[in-house]
Motif scaffolding. Sequence first.
Motif, short mmCIF file in Angstrom:
data_model
loop_
_atom_site.label_atom_id
_atom_site.label_comp_id
_atom_site.label_asym_id
_atom_site.label_seq_id
_atom_site.Cartn_x
_atom_site.Cartn_y
_atom_site.Cartn_z
N ARG A 38 0.89 -1.15 -0.07
CA ARG A 38 -0.12 -0.13 0.00
C ARG A 38 0.88 1.17 0.02
O ARG A 38 0.54 2.28 -0.65
N TYR A 39 1.94 1.13 0.79
CA TYR A 39 2.91 2.35 0.82
C TYR A 39 3.87 2.46 -0.22
O TYR A 39 4.42 3.72 -0.82
N ASN A 40 4.28 1.27 -0.79
CA ASN A 40 5.50 1.41 -1.66
C ASN A 40 4.97 1.32 -2.90
O ASN A 40 5.85 1.62 -3.95
N HIS A 41 4.12 0.56 -3.36
CA HIS A 41 3.60 0.62 -4.56
C HIS A 41 1.99 0.64 -4.57
O HIS A 41 1.12 -0.02 -5.07
N TYR A 42 1.66 2.03 -4.38
CA TYR A 42 0.17 2.38 -4.16
C TYR A 42 -0.41 2.16 -5.44
O TYR A 42 -1.78 1.65 -5.34
N ASP A 43 0.08 2.53 -6.56
CA ASP A 43 -0.67 2.20 -7.82
C ASP A 43 -0.94 0.96 -7.95
O ASP A 43 -2.11 0.54 -8.42
N VAL A 44 -0.10 -0.14 -7.78
CA VAL A 44 -0.54 -1.48 -8.06
C VAL A 44 -1.40 -1.94 -6.57
O VAL A 44 -2.57 -2.81 -7.08
#
Length: 66
Positions: A38-44
């Motif tokens: 959620r925090y490192n790859h929000y787009d994913v």
Amino acid sequence: MTKEEALFAKFLEQRFNYHSQDMIKTLLAIDKSMTKLRYNHYDVFKAYKKLSSQQKNHIIAEILSV
């Protein structure tokens, strides 16, 4: 394939290769690190949340059939 499906498929395939093409390890690692996702790859993360179970299963099947 929708934009969300393509984004998640690319991420999942990268993680799949990182885990020596072991889908069980890949899915467990993603589940375990959902907060990091959620925090490192929000787009994913956002794309993942928009996908139905059927869409996610289709992406997994596509990756495994290669």
